[in-house]
Motif scaffolding. Sequence first.
Motif, PDB file in Angstrom:
ATOM      1  N   ARG A 181       2.954  19.286 -24.821  1.00 25.03           N
ATOM      2  CA  ARG A 181       4.207  18.878 -24.134  1.00 25.03           C
ATOM      3  C   ARG A 181       4.333  18.937 -22.481  1.00 25.03           C
ATOM      4  N   GLN A 182       3.792  20.095 -21.963  1.00 27.48           N
ATOM      5  CA  GLN A 182       3.580  20.417 -20.836  1.00 27.48           C
ATOM      6  C   GLN A 182       3.112  19.221 -19.822  1.00 27.48           C
ATOM      7  N   MET A 183       1.843  18.905 -20.625  1.00 25.29           N
ATOM      8  CA  MET A 183       1.006  17.816 -19.773  1.00 25.29           C
ATOM      9  C   MET A 183       1.639  16.391 -20.210  1.00 25.29           C
ATOM     10  N   ALA A 184       2.297  15.992 -21.310  1.00 33.48           N
ATOM     11  CA  ALA A 184       2.634  14.753 -21.629  1.00 33.48           C
ATOM     12  C   ALA A 184       3.701  14.512 -20.531  1.00 33.48           C
ATOM     13  N   THR A 185       4.500  15.319 -20.352  1.00 30.40           N
ATOM     14  CA  THR A 185       5.848  15.075 -19.489  1.00 30.40           C
ATOM     15  C   THR A 185       5.702  15.491 -18.043  1.00 30.40           C
ATOM     16  N   GLN A 186       4.422  15.504 -17.677  1.00 29.70           N
ATOM     17  CA  GLN A 186       4.165  15.786 -16.215  1.00 29.70           C
ATOM     18  C   GLN A 186       4.963  14.774 -15.134  1.00 29.70           C
ATOM     19  N   LYS A 187       5.475  14.994 -14.230  1.00 26.05           N
ATOM     20  CA  LYS A 187       5.963  14.321 -13.206  1.00 26.05           C
ATOM     21  C   LYS A 187       5.013  13.884 -12.254  1.00 26.05           C
ATOM     22  N   GLY A 188       5.152  13.021 -11.389  1.00 23.32           N
ATOM     23  CA  GLY A 188       4.378  12.655 -10.158  1.00 23.32           C
ATOM     24  C   GLY A 188       3.730  11.199 -10.297  1.00 23.32           C
ATOM     25  N   ASN A 189       3.478  10.617  -9.068  1.00 22.86           N
ATOM     26  CA  ASN A 189       2.999   9.177  -9.144  1.00 22.86           C
ATOM     27  C   ASN A 189       1.573   9.252  -9.157  1.00 22.86           C
ATOM     28  N   ASN A 190       0.813  10.405  -9.038  1.00 21.92           N
ATOM     29  CA  ASN A 190      -0.557  10.245  -8.651  1.00 21.92           C
ATOM     30  C   ASN A 190      -1.294  10.922 -10.094  1.00 21.92           C
ATOM     31  N   VAL A 191      -0.619  11.285 -10.919  1.00 28.27           N
ATOM     32  CA  VAL A 191      -1.216  12.029 -12.021  1.00 28.27           C
ATOM     33  C   VAL A 191      -1.308  11.049 -13.262  1.00 28.27           C
ATOM     34  N   SER A 192      -2.290  11.457 -14.300  1.00 30.48           N
ATOM     35  CA  SER A 192      -2.608  10.755 -15.394  1.00 30.48           C
ATOM     36  C   SER A 192      -3.378  11.670 -16.418  1.00 30.48           C
ATOM     37  N   VAL A 193      -2.906  11.563 -17.730  1.00 27.89           N
ATOM     38  CA  VAL A 193      -3.545  12.492 -18.859  1.00 27.89           C
ATOM     39  C   VAL A 193      -3.757  11.761 -19.972  1.00 27.89           C
ATOM     40  N   ALA A 194      -5.134  12.326 -20.550  1.00 29.00           N
ATOM     41  CA  ALA A 194      -5.363  11.695 -21.817  1.00 29.00           C
ATOM     42  C   ALA A 194      -5.901  12.553 -22.653  1.00 29.00           C
ATOM     43  N   ALA A 195      -5.662  12.444 -24.075  1.00 31.59           N
ATOM     44  CA  ALA A 195      -6.183  13.287 -25.177  1.00 31.59           C
ATOM     45  C   ALA A 195      -7.634  12.605 -25.584  1.00 31.59           C
ATOM     46  N   ILE A 196      -8.400  13.383 -25.754  1.00 34.79           N
ATOM     47  CA  ILE A 196      -9.640  13.183 -26.498  1.00 34.79           C
ATOM     48  C   ILE A 196     -10.208  13.381 -27.890  1.00 34.79           C
ATOM     49  N   GLU A 197     -10.797  12.408 -28.596  1.00 35.54           N
ATOM     50  CA  GLU A 197     -11.049  12.814 -29.876  1.00 35.54           C
ATOM     51  C   GLU A 197     -12.304  13.724 -29.736  1.00 35.54           C
ATOM     52  N   GLY A 198     -11.934  15.149 -29.742  1.00 37.35           N
ATOM     53  CA  GLY A 198     -13.152  16.167 -29.763  1.00 37.35           C
ATOM     54  C   GLY A 198     -12.367  17.457 -29.432  1.00 37.35           C
ATOM     55  N   ASN A 199     -13.416  18.550 -29.208  1.00 36.57           N
ATOM     56  CA  ASN A 199     -12.998  19.668 -28.690  1.00 36.57           C
ATOM     57  C   ASN A 199     -13.271  19.994 -27.098  1.00 36.57           C
ATOM     58  N   PHE A 200     -12.809  21.139 -26.502  1.00 37.53           N
ATOM     59  CA  PHE A 200     -12.813  21.289 -25.219  1.00 37.53           C
ATOM     60  C   PHE A 200     -14.236  20.979 -24.431  1.00 37.53           C
ATOM     61  N   ASP A 201     -15.121  21.623 -25.275  1.00 42.01           N
ATOM     62  CA  ASP A 201     -16.737  21.503 -24.658  1.00 42.01           C
ATOM     63  C   ASP A 201     -17.063  20.051 -24.571  1.00 42.01           C
ATOM     64  N   ASP A 202     -16.330  19.233 -25.490  1.00 41.68           N
ATOM     65  CA  ASP A 202     -16.588  17.627 -25.310  1.00 41.68           C
ATOM     66  C   ASP A 202     -15.996  17.031 -24.027  1.00 41.68           C
ATOM     67  N   ALA A 203     -14.696  17.523 -23.907  1.00 41.57           N
ATOM     68  CA  ALA A 203     -14.004  17.120 -22.712  1.00 41.57           C
ATOM     69  C   ALA A 203     -14.669  17.623 -21.364  1.00 41.57           C
ATOM     70  N   GLN A 204     -15.328  18.582 -21.530  1.00 45.01           N
ATOM     71  CA  GLN A 204     -15.791  19.580 -20.208  1.00 45.01           C
ATOM     72  C   GLN A 204     -17.235  18.804 -20.011  1.00 45.01           C
ATOM     73  N   THR A 205     -18.160  18.446 -21.176  1.00 46.83           N
ATOM     74  CA  THR A 205     -19.377  17.643 -20.878  1.00 46.83           C
ATOM     75  C   THR A 205     -19.170  16.517 -20.373  1.00 46.83           C
ATOM     76  N   GLY A 206     -18.065  15.695 -21.013  1.00 50.76           N
ATOM     77  CA  GLY A 206     -17.719  14.423 -20.393  1.00 50.76           C
ATOM     78  C   GLY A 206     -17.380  14.344 -19.150  1.00 50.76           C
ATOM     79  N   VAL A 207     -16.411  15.412 -18.539  1.00 52.71           N
ATOM     80  CA  VAL A 207     -16.108  15.119 -17.348  1.00 52.71           C
ATOM     81  C   VAL A 207     -17.587  15.682 -16.362  1.00 52.71           C
ATOM     82  N   LYS A 208     -18.327  16.477 -16.702  1.00 49.77           N
ATOM     83  CA  LYS A 208     -19.479  16.961 -15.852  1.00 49.77           C
ATOM     84  C   LYS A 208     -20.456  15.589 -16.008  1.00 49.77           C
ATOM     85  N   LYS A 209     -20.476  14.703 -16.787  1.00 50.10           N
ATOM     86  CA  LYS A 209     -21.293  13.581 -16.838  1.00 50.10           C
ATOM     87  C   LYS A 209     -20.712  12.813 -15.876  1.00 50.10           C
ATOM     88  N   ILE A 210     -19.424  12.437 -16.106  1.00 52.57           N
ATOM     89  CA  ILE A 210     -18.829  11.458 -14.952  1.00 52.57           C
ATOM     90  C   ILE A 210     -19.099  11.950 -13.601  1.00 52.57           C
TER      91      ILE A 210
END
Length: 501
Positions: A181-210
Motif C-alpha cells: 500500500r505504501q508503494m502503490a499510493t506513492q505521490k510524486g511526478n517522477n516516480v513509478s512502481v511495478a510488481a514482478i512475478e517472482g521473488n526479491f532475488d529475481d527483482a534484484q538480479t533483473g535490476v543488476k542486468k539492466i
Amino acid sequence: MNYNSTRDKSKVVSAAQAIAQGISDEGGLFVPQSLPKYTLDDIKALSETDYRGRAKKIFADFLGDFTEQEINESVDAAYTAEKFGSDDPAPISYIESGNTKMSVLELWHGPTCAFKDMALQILPHLLTKSVKKVYSGKEAVILVATSGDTGKAALEGFKDVDGTKIMVFYPVNGVSPMQKRQMATQKGNNVSVAAIEGNFDDAQTGVKKIFTNADIKAKLAENNMLFSSANSINWGRLLPQVVYYFSAYCDMLKEGKIALGDKINVVVPTGNFGNILASYYAMNMGLPIKKFICASNSNNVLTDFIKTGTYDKKRKFYTTISPSMDILVSSNLERLLYHLTDGNAEKIAGWMKQLSENGEYTVDEDVKAKLGELFYGGYCDDENTKKTIGDMYKNENYLCDTHTAVAVNVYQQYVEETNDTTAAVIASTASPYKFAKSVLEAVSDKELPDDEFAMTEFLSAETKTPVPAPLASLKDAEVRFTLECSVDAMPKTVLDGLGIN
C-alpha cells in the motif's frame, strides 16, 4: 578518498563518481581504498555532539570531493525533527532481560517507518550533488529492487527531486500488505512502481542486468540520462548507516551504559548484508565492537555460510512474516569478502561468477577463519519470531516488529550458546505496525479483523501504542500503481516508463 571496484582494482573513482554511478561497469561494488581511523578521544568528542554533528564528521571523512557546505546542507535537510519526530532520529530503548542487556536501536522513526529512511533521506541530496559534479546536465534514473522497505523509503526520498526519475520493482507476493500500500499510493511526478512475478532475488538480479546492459545504457545516454541505484549496492546508501552505529555507542556512553573503550556486540536482522556491513566498517574505523551477530529468518543462507564457508543459494525460498529478509543473494557480502581477502578483486570476481553460473561458491580457509572469528550466524523461523514478539511484549512491555524479533531471538541463542553478556546493540529495523497482522497474532488471542487498517487500529487498542502517522494516512490515499510484469519484461517496463522506444 577514492574508491575501487570489488571486481577490478584498476577501476578507481571519486566519492561523487561512486555515488552517481552506483555500481561499477563490470558489476562490482565500490569500496573505499582506505578508512579513516578514530581514536577513543575522537569517539568521546563525537559523543558530545548530536546526531547531525556525528553525521557531518563521518561524511566529511569519506566524501573528499564534497565541500563542508554541501555536507552540512545535506545532513541538515535529511535529519529533521519534522521527518523523524524529534532531533534524535535513532533513539535507543534499553531492555534488561535476565542476565542480558539489550540496547534496542530504533531506526524506524522516519517518514516510512523503516530503517531505510536513515540512508534514503540523505541519499537524494548526495546523489544530485554527485551527478552535477560528474555528469553535469544529465538526469539520473534511479532503479530499485525492494523486498519491502527500500522501495517506499527510496520513493519518498526521491519524489519530485529535480533531475531524477525513480522506478521501483517489488515481488508481487513478497511484501506485506502495508508495504504494498505504501508503494502503490506513492505521490510524486517522477516516480513509478511495478510488481514482478517472482521473488526479491529475481527483482534484484533483473535490476543488476539492466544496469549493465550496454544497449539500454546507450539509449539512456541518447536521452541525456544515466542509471543510478538507491539500493545498498550504492555507497551513498551504505555510508549513512555507518553513522548510526557510532551514534548508538556515543549515546550508550552518555547514558552510562558503557565506559569509553568498552566493546559492544552488534545484532542485525540481515537480508542484503548492508546494515551489518556498515557496523563492520565502523569497527575498522575504531568503534569497539566484539562480535557481529547476523540474524536470518528461514532463508538462512548467511547462517550456513558463516558456519561452513560455502555460499549456496540453491535452496528452497521461503516467504516469511519478515519479508525484508526474504533474500538468498546478499549483495553486500561481496564487499566484506573483498576486505577479508585484502582486496583480492580477481578472487572476488571468480566467486561471484561461480555464484551466477553455479549457484554457489566456497571461500578459502583463511577467509572462513576470519568469518568465524568476527561473525556469529543464527536463524529464527516464523513460529519462534511470533513467540519472541509475544515474550518481549508480555515480559518487557516492548512491542517489536517481525524483523527485530528475529534479531532478538538469535541474540538470545548466541548468549545461551556462548555465555557472552557483553552489552549488545540490537538494530530495530521497522515499526511493528508495518506488519500488524503477524504482530497481532503474536500478542493477542482475539479474532482479528480482515482489513489491514482495521488491524493497525486493533493493534493500537490492544497494546496502547499509537499508530505511526505515516501509516495511518495511507487508509484514504489514492492507489496510483497497479502494474505487474514478468522478470523478462523489466527492461521494456523501464524504457516504457521513461518514454524511450
